[in-house]
Design a protein around this motif. Structure first.
Motif, PDB file in Angstrom:
ATOM      1  N   ASN A   1       2.054   6.763  -6.867  1.00 38.46           N
ATOM      2  CA  ASN A   1       0.990   7.621  -7.319  1.00 38.46           C
ATOM      3  C   ASN A   1       1.016   8.783  -6.635  1.00 38.46           C
ATOM      4  OD1 ASN A   1      -1.094   6.204  -8.994  1.00 38.46           O
ATOM      5  ND2 ASN A   1      -0.516   4.955  -7.432  1.00 38.46           N
ATOM      6  N   ASN A   2       2.395   9.408  -6.104  1.00 40.27           N
ATOM      7  CA  ASN A   2       2.663  10.622  -5.272  1.00 40.27           C
ATOM      8  C   ASN A   2       1.636  11.108  -4.444  1.00 40.27           C
ATOM      9  OD1 ASN A   2       4.317  12.933  -5.187  1.00 40.27           O
ATOM     10  ND2 ASN A   2       3.228  14.059  -6.912  1.00 40.27           N
ATOM     11  N   ASP A   3       1.188  10.087  -3.535  1.00 40.62           N
ATOM     12  CA  ASP A   3       0.131  10.623  -2.538  1.00 40.62           C
ATOM     13  C   ASP A   3       0.824  11.128  -1.445  1.00 40.62           C
ATOM     14  OD1 ASP A   3      -1.550  10.186  -0.325  1.00 40.62           O
ATOM     15  OD2 ASP A   3      -2.503   8.596  -1.298  1.00 40.62           O
ATOM     16  N   ALA A   4       0.085  12.439  -0.984  1.00 38.95           N
ATOM     17  CA  ALA A   4       0.756  12.979  -0.115  1.00 38.95           C
ATOM     18  C   ALA A   4       0.824  12.548   1.379  1.00 38.95           C
ATOM     19  CB  ALA A   4      -0.231  14.593   0.154  1.00 38.95           C
ATOM     20  N   ALA A   5       0.191  11.420   1.560  1.00 42.66           N
ATOM     21  CA  ALA A   5       0.380  10.519   2.771  1.00 42.66           C
ATOM     22  C   ALA A   5       1.652   9.774   3.015  1.00 42.66           C
ATOM     23  CB  ALA A   5      -0.817   9.565   2.740  1.00 42.66           C
ATOM     24  N   VAL A   6       2.652  10.002   1.985  1.00 44.91           N
ATOM     25  CA  VAL A   6       3.768   9.228   2.027  1.00 44.91           C
ATOM     26  C   VAL A   6       4.901  10.322   1.964  1.00 44.91           C
ATOM     27  CG1 VAL A   6       5.389   7.740   0.949  1.00 44.91           C
ATOM     28  CG2 VAL A   6       2.991   7.164   0.927  1.00 44.91           C
ATOM     29  N   THR A   7       5.845  10.450   3.190  1.00 51.75           N
ATOM     30  CA  THR A   7       6.778  11.456   3.133  1.00 51.75           C
ATOM     31  C   THR A   7       7.637  11.463   1.915  1.00 51.75           C
ATOM     32  OG1 THR A   7       8.374  10.087   4.056  1.00 51.75           O
ATOM     33  CG2 THR A   7       6.915  11.057   5.568  1.00 51.75           C
TER      34      THR A   7
ATOM     35  N   ARG B   1      10.838  11.751   1.666  1.00 57.59           N
ATOM     36  CA  ARG B   1      12.147  10.932   1.707  1.00 57.59           C
ATOM     37  C   ARG B   1      11.763   9.546   1.543  1.00 57.59           C
ATOM     38  NH1 ARG B   1      14.360   7.669   6.075  1.00 57.59           N
ATOM     39  NH2 ARG B   1      16.385   7.774   5.997  1.00 57.59           N
ATOM     40  N   THR B   2      10.382   8.985   1.933  1.00 54.19           N
ATOM     41  CA  THR B   2      10.393   7.708   1.661  1.00 54.19           C
ATOM     42  C   THR B   2       9.987   7.430   0.011  1.00 54.19           C
ATOM     43  OG1 THR B   2       9.198   7.155   3.868  1.00 54.19           O
ATOM     44  CG2 THR B   2       8.487   5.809   2.105  1.00 54.19           C
ATOM     45  N   LYS B   3       9.344   8.577  -0.340  1.00 55.49           N
ATOM     46  CA  LYS B   3       8.942   8.411  -1.727  1.00 55.49           C
ATOM     47  C   LYS B   3      10.098   8.377  -2.755  1.00 55.49           C
ATOM     48  CE  LYS B   3       4.906  11.349  -2.006  1.00 55.49           C
ATOM     49  NZ  LYS B   3       4.287  12.756  -2.347  1.00 55.49           N
ATOM     50  N   ARG B   4      11.228   9.135  -2.303  1.00 50.96           N
ATOM     51  CA  ARG B   4      12.650   8.869  -2.931  1.00 50.96           C
ATOM     52  C   ARG B   4      13.286   7.747  -2.974  1.00 50.96           C
ATOM     53  NH1 ARG B   4      13.098  14.199  -0.922  1.00 50.96           N
ATOM     54  NH2 ARG B   4      14.629  13.491   0.644  1.00 50.96           N
ATOM     55  N   ARG B   5      13.290   7.101  -1.700  1.00 53.68           N
ATOM     56  CA  ARG B   5      13.635   5.732  -1.611  1.00 53.68           C
ATOM     57  C   ARG B   5      12.840   4.812  -2.468  1.00 53.68           C
ATOM     58  NH1 ARG B   5      12.713   3.497   3.686  1.00 53.68           N
ATOM     59  NH2 ARG B   5      13.967   1.600   2.887  1.00 53.68           N
ATOM     60  N   ILE B   6      11.681   4.959  -2.696  1.00 55.06           N
ATOM     61  CA  ILE B   6      10.667   3.995  -3.461  1.00 55.06           C
ATOM     62  C   ILE B   6      11.098   4.109  -4.856  1.00 55.06           C
ATOM     63  CG2 ILE B   6       8.530   3.331  -4.023  1.00 55.06           C
ATOM     64  CD1 ILE B   6       7.855   3.792  -0.952  1.00 55.06           C
ATOM     65  N   VAL B   7      10.996   5.351  -5.376  1.00 55.83           N
ATOM     66  CA  VAL B   7      11.316   5.827  -6.564  1.00 55.83           C
ATOM     67  C   VAL B   7      12.741   5.270  -7.196  1.00 55.83           C
ATOM     68  CG1 VAL B   7      11.577   7.392  -8.433  1.00 55.83           C
ATOM     69  CG2 VAL B   7       9.780   7.510  -6.882  1.00 55.83           C
ATOM     70  N   GLU B   8      13.678   5.616  -6.392  1.00 59.27           N
ATOM     71  CA  GLU B   8      14.959   5.176  -6.570  1.00 59.27           C
ATOM     72  C   GLU B   8      14.986   3.615  -6.757  1.00 59.27           C
ATOM     73  OE1 GLU B   8      17.458   6.867  -3.613  1.00 59.27           O
ATOM     74  OE2 GLU B   8      17.095   8.825  -4.351  1.00 59.27           O
ATOM     75  N   LYS B   9      14.450   2.644  -5.920  1.00 54.11           N
ATOM     76  CA  LYS B   9      14.372   1.307  -5.918  1.00 54.11           C
ATOM     77  C   LYS B   9      13.763   0.864  -7.129  1.00 54.11           C
ATOM     78  CE  LYS B   9      15.977  -1.288  -3.626  1.00 54.11           C
ATOM     79  NZ  LYS B   9      17.409  -1.794  -3.585  1.00 54.11           N
ATOM     80  N   ALA B  10      12.434   1.635  -7.418  1.00 58.09           N
ATOM     81  CA  ALA B  10      11.780   1.234  -8.522  1.00 58.09           C
ATOM     82  C   ALA B  10      12.430   1.337  -9.854  1.00 58.09           C
ATOM     83  CB  ALA B  10      10.548   1.900  -8.761  1.00 58.09           C
ATOM     84  N   GLU B  11      13.379   2.289 -10.033  1.00 58.43           N
ATOM     85  CA  GLU B  11      14.127   2.526 -11.142  1.00 58.43           C
ATOM     86  C   GLU B  11      15.293   1.567 -11.387  1.00 58.43           C
ATOM     87  OE1 GLU B  11      15.402   6.537 -10.979  1.00 58.43           O
ATOM     88  OE2 GLU B  11      13.344   7.369 -11.641  1.00 58.43           O
ATOM     89  N   GLN B  12      15.836   1.190 -10.105  1.00 58.69           N
ATOM     90  CA  GLN B  12      16.873   0.311 -10.000  1.00 58.69           C
ATOM     91  C   GLN B  12      16.686  -1.132 -10.473  1.00 58.69           C
ATOM     92  OE1 GLN B  12      18.684   0.078  -5.929  1.00 58.69           O
ATOM     93  NE2 GLN B  12      19.644  -1.957  -6.442  1.00 58.69           N
TER      94      GLN B  12
ATOM     95  N   ALA C   1       0.754  -1.234   0.061  1.00 64.22           N
ATOM     96  CA  ALA C   1       0.044  -0.088  -0.001  1.00 64.22           C
ATOM     97  C   ALA C   1       0.722   1.365  -0.062  1.00 64.22           C
ATOM     98  CB  ALA C   1      -1.078   0.046   1.240  1.00 64.22           C
ATOM     99  N   THR C   2       1.936   1.071   0.811  1.00 67.84           N
ATOM    100  CA  THR C   2       2.816   2.421   0.872  1.00 67.84           C
ATOM    101  C   THR C   2       3.497   2.558  -0.458  1.00 67.84           C
ATOM    102  OG1 THR C   2       3.235   1.957   3.113  1.00 67.84           O
ATOM    103  CG2 THR C   2       4.922   3.321   2.031  1.00 67.84           C
ATOM    104  N   ILE C   3       3.867   1.573  -1.015  1.00 72.13           N
ATOM    105  CA  ILE C   3       4.925   1.554  -2.456  1.00 72.13           C
ATOM    106  C   ILE C   3       3.636   2.364  -3.517  1.00 72.13           C
ATOM    107  CG2 ILE C   3       5.644   0.196  -4.405  1.00 72.13           C
ATOM    108  CD1 ILE C   3       7.361   0.102  -1.590  1.00 72.13           C
ATOM    109  N   SER C   4       2.379   1.581  -3.451  1.00 76.97           N
ATOM    110  CA  SER C   4       1.411   2.249  -4.595  1.00 76.97           C
ATOM    111  C   SER C   4       1.144   3.627  -4.264  1.00 76.97           C
ATOM    112  CB  SER C   4       0.188   1.253  -4.455  1.00 76.97           C
ATOM    113  OG  SER C   4      -0.924   1.831  -5.357  1.00 76.97           O
ATOM    114  N   ARG C   5       1.002   4.111  -2.954  1.00 75.02           N
ATOM    115  CA  ARG C   5       0.717   5.375  -2.635  1.00 75.02           C
ATOM    116  C   ARG C   5       1.966   6.171  -3.146  1.00 75.02           C
ATOM    117  NH1 ARG C   5      -0.834   3.534   2.530  1.00 75.02           N
ATOM    118  NH2 ARG C   5      -3.204   3.230   2.576  1.00 75.02           N
ATOM    119  N   ALA C   6       3.106   5.833  -2.926  1.00 74.03           N
ATOM    120  CA  ALA C   6       4.344   6.653  -3.372  1.00 74.03           C
ATOM    121  C   ALA C   6       4.428   6.945  -4.814  1.00 74.03           C
ATOM    122  CB  ALA C   6       5.519   6.096  -2.764  1.00 74.03           C
TER     123      ALA C   6
END
Length: 347
Positions: free
Chosen positions: A26-32, A34-45, A19-24
């Protein structure tokens, strides 16, 4: 074959919930941030590909527009598509283009295909032999906007973007008459289609208003491809008496006529004056340059796409039936100027 990366793989790598991954993603404001950046970087990796189609379906939108055209090897249609893309790209809509190849059955198949692909709206120009609009009813029934352009049924549902084809046909014919032409050939296509039928009616009206009797032998109906036009041009060149004017269904038709007539030793415009339609690039390349009707293809595409997007946004009523008439005008060049040639010959 490498397995498709999913949000489950990203969640496992980062020890976070799906759920956190999905929200991040989708650029959901509920996710910080910092966490969004971690998730996006990992997704690209990991090589994750965001499934925008599935996401859009959950939102009941695909951000795609279906465009149905009668042919693709047309300068006019290319110009229309350019105008459509100019507008839709700004609103982040993708285009799916289908062409009917001038066949009703293929147009029906295109409409069905687009319906099942869940396009958000349709832009359509009808095939020359389209018999009815039943294939667009599923869109109308579900309030999916349909905007018709150029080739339309003017008493149908939906918005129509057209020019005054009657006026354009009258203007072209009247110009030839003013140049002294009395035996004016009209080369056109299926008169069941609005554009050709109305231009023909304009041609007939101009003859009548100038007390020139309509001659059925001067009307040529065909599919306007180069081979059939060459045959028609050769037939015209052998007519006795020789026609002194040609009003052609498009510029390509007029250009083929000019080529064939010149090969037969017929002078343009001294023996036959010629007017085309569309103001395609070829009208300025042929010799003599071609008199034609300037038909704003790009403008038509812009207006059609703009109205469709207004309907998609709710700014315009989908159920409202109206016709929007764009301007067209006669562009006079040397191919039709008999009077100028006569003036020069007397000097």
């Amino acid at each position: 074959m490498q397995k498709e990366i999913t949000i489950y793989d990203i969640a496992r790598e980062l020890n976070l919930s799906t759920a956190t991954i999905s929200r991040a993603l989708n650029n959901d404001a509920a996710v910080t941030e910092r966490t969004k950046r971690r998730i996006v970087e990992k997704a690209e990796q990991l090589g994750y590909r965001y499934n925008s189609f599935a996401s859009n379906l959950r939102q009941q939108k695909t951000h795609t527009i279906g465009v149905i055209v009668p042919q693709l090897n047309s300068n006019f249609i290319s110009s229309v598509l350019s105008g459509i893309e100019k507008v839709t790209a700004l609103s982040k809509y993708d285009l799916i283009i289908g062409h009917s190849s001038e066949h009703f059955e293929k147009e029906v198949a295109n409409a069905s295909n687009f319906y099942h692909k869940r396009v958000d709206g349709i832009l359509a120009a009808l095939a020359v032999d389209t018999q009815n609009l039943d294939h667009y009813e599923p869109f109308f029934e579900r309030n999916i906007p349909v905007v018709f352009f150029d080739r339309v049924e003017e008493d149908s549902k939906g918005t129509k973007i057209i020019i005054n084809n009657f006026k354009a046909g009258y203007s072209a014919t009247q110009h030839l008459i003013e140049q002294g032409c009395k035996r004016i050939v009209h080369i056109t296509s299926n008169l069941k289609r609005n554009v050709y039928e109305q231009r023909y009616q304009g041609y007939r009206a101009a003859l009548k208003d100038n007390r020139i009797r309509f001659n059925e032998n001067y009307l040529f109906l065909n599919d306007l491809n180069d081979d059939s036009i060459s045959a028609v041009a050769r037939q015209i060149a052998e007519m006795q008496p020789l026609p002194d004017g040609v009003f052609a269904g498009n510029d390509q038709t007029a250009a083929v006529c000019i080529q064939v007539f010149k090969e037969k030793g017929i002078r343009i415009p001294e023996d036959i004056a010629i007017v085309g339609f569309n103001n395609d690039a070829i009208s300025k390349i042929v010799e003599p340059q071609l008199t034609t009707i300037n038909y704003p293809g790009s403008d038509m595409g812009v207006v059609a796409a703009t109205h469709l997007l207004k309907q998609l946004s709710g700014a315009e009523d989908i159920s409202h039936t109206n016709s929007i008439v764009l301007n067209s005008q006669l562009v006079i060049r040397k191919s039709s100027l008999k009077s100028e040639v006569l003036k020069l010959s007397k000097l």
